[in-house]
Design an enzyme around this catalytic site. Sequence first.
Site, mmCIF file in Angstrom:
data_model
loop_
_atom_site.group_PDB
_atom_site.id
_atom_site.type_symbol
_atom_site.label_atom_id
_atom_site.label_comp_id
_atom_site.label_asym_id
_atom_site.label_seq_id
_atom_site.Cartn_x
_atom_site.Cartn_y
_atom_site.Cartn_z
ATOM 1 N N PHE A 50 72.081 79.550 90.931
ATOM 2 C CA PHE A 50 73.355 80.253 91.154
ATOM 3 C C PHE A 50 73.688 81.221 90.017
ATOM 4 O O PHE A 50 74.805 81.717 89.953
ATOM 5 C CB PHE A 50 74.485 79.230 91.304
ATOM 6 C CG PHE A 50 74.278 78.289 92.461
ATOM 7 C CD1 PHE A 50 74.567 78.680 93.764
ATOM 8 C CD2 PHE A 50 73.776 77.012 92.257
ATOM 9 C CE1 PHE A 50 74.349 77.820 94.837
ATOM 10 C CE2 PHE A 50 73.560 76.149 93.316
ATOM 11 C CZ PHE A 50 73.848 76.553 94.616
ATOM 12 N N CYS B 282 70.552 90.142 95.494
ATOM 13 C CA CYS B 282 70.850 88.880 96.187
ATOM 14 C C CYS B 282 71.762 89.049 97.404
ATOM 15 O O CYS B 282 71.346 88.775 98.526
ATOM 16 C CB CYS B 282 71.463 87.883 95.215
ATOM 17 S SG CYS B 282 70.266 87.338 93.998
ATOM 18 N N LYS C 206 70.461 91.041 100.583
ATOM 19 C CA LYS C 206 69.327 90.421 101.289
ATOM 20 C C LYS C 206 69.688 89.023 101.779
ATOM 21 O O LYS C 206 69.289 88.616 102.857
ATOM 22 C CB LYS C 206 68.087 90.421 100.405
ATOM 23 C CG LYS C 206 67.872 89.183 99.578
ATOM 24 C CD LYS C 206 66.525 89.165 98.912
ATOM 25 C CE LYS C 206 66.483 88.174 97.754
ATOM 26 N NZ LYS C 206 66.792 86.790 98.068
#
Length: 470
Positions: free
Chosen positions: A151, A279, A282
């Site tokens: 993350f 990120c 996509k």
Amino acid sequence: MRIAVVGSGYVGLVAGACFAELGHDVIVVDNDEQKLAALQAGQVPIHENFLPELLNRHRGKRLTFSGDLQPAVKESSAIFIAVGTPPTEQGEADLSYVESVARSISAAINGYKVVVEKSTVPVYTSEWVRRVILRNAAPPDLFDVASNPEFLREGNAVTDFLYPDRIVVGANNERCAAVLREIYAPLTDGRYYRRPEAIPQPGQVPIPPKLIVTSTQSAELIKHASNAFLAMKISFINAVASVCEAVGADVKQVCQGIGSDSRIGARFFNPGIGYGGSCFPKDLKAFRAVARECGYEFRLLDEVMRINEEQRERFLRKVRSALWTLRGKRLAVLGLAFKGGTDDIRESPAIFLVETLLQEGCRIAAYDPAAQERAREVLGSSVDFAADAYEAARGADALLILTEWDEFANLDLKRMYSQLKYPVVIDGRNLYDGESMAEFGFTYYSVGRSAVIPEHTRDAAAPARTLKNS
Ligand SMILES: NC(=O)c1ccc[n+]([C@@H]2O[C@H](COP(=O)([O-])OP(=O)(O)OC[C@H]3O[C@@H](n4cnc5c(N)ncnc54)[C@H](O)[C@@H]3O)[C@@H](O)[C@H]2O)c1
């Protein structure tokens, strides 16, 4: 523990350096020879706070680099796959890099190992990785596949990794989960934070972090759903910003009001030119594709993506309305990275805007504190790259702020004013307060707030020098 990390990009390199920082022996494997040579020569290929410190501390000791996957797998108990998962033309995640790594791993399984997906992948990928390894004749009792989504945010990658909100481990049995618990134990038992040389704690993150163990499918979904939610938050506030502009409200005030509700929270309410990076764009497409394949039309995600694209168009309209015609105009652009704190320009809205403005006949002088070299590879000589913000602004018809770097929020406005041909600032990141910009004599456009036009320029945009002397 001995750990192999496959892929030395933003995630793999940071994960490798941080695992070494936690006391593990780490070998980072990449098949890009140039990258490897740079890493082995002591270079730091990406811009991330604290990464140079960690590489200096551990390189050649607990952290080594190699181009040879199988020996690295043989000597490791856990193998993290952190290779790219770019989108296909249909928007699905291209898992061919993951598959090729899984195939190579299978031939090197010489004792119990946990293969960990760290790349962002669609649900069921860990099952596919397991099947690929089995198909290539690895004994089923000698490995497990876990999901450990990452993350971290680029720009804060090291501190995000060492001070995470949570660690998610998807494991389908306790033997496998125990390996990941051991890897992260210095964080979850708080040992790391008591070390005098620990990387300093950022802001108000709770320590120690919790480690959440789930099934592999849940862990895979947690990552896609988290990114989709964050992107939705950005598109939501961008949509609210458009309404604010239409009715003369101030989106900053609205954000303060909404964000103070603890059920909603203030973070990620930053209206602007939309999200980008490697990120969110996509992962939203991939999550959309996964949902469709499972028979659910996740139309909310279509709207999140549509608003994001529209946000760039809205910004372009703002530039046009501030400057009337664009052909031949000289624009100063501050920021090329997709966000502040990184040199990453993948899917950067700033690059999209620069390319569109070039097509419309503008001349552009750009400056970015870290992304200039990467941007040069894409934009070539179509843009003049400046040494700093003031050089970019020299003689420009307007200043465009496209990335939220701290240094762009702290410009010497008097100096900036004297550099520009016309004191027009179009701020895609809301870094300034309209009133103070007007006090300095700027005409100031931002997102979700009314344009601020100084009294004496209401009728015409007078050249900056004239204004300053008036
Ligand atoms: N960048 C982020 O902020 C971020 C955050 C969380 C998750 N992720 C996910 O993590 C994954 C990696 O992202 P990234 O930004 O680090 O990608 P990246 O493109 O920066 O790095 C990927 C690396 O993998 C290497 N590689 C590819 N195939 C290989 C192979 N067969 N063997 C060895 N190395 C190989 C490439 O050379 C490259 O160095 C992606 O799935 C991404 O979605 C990224």
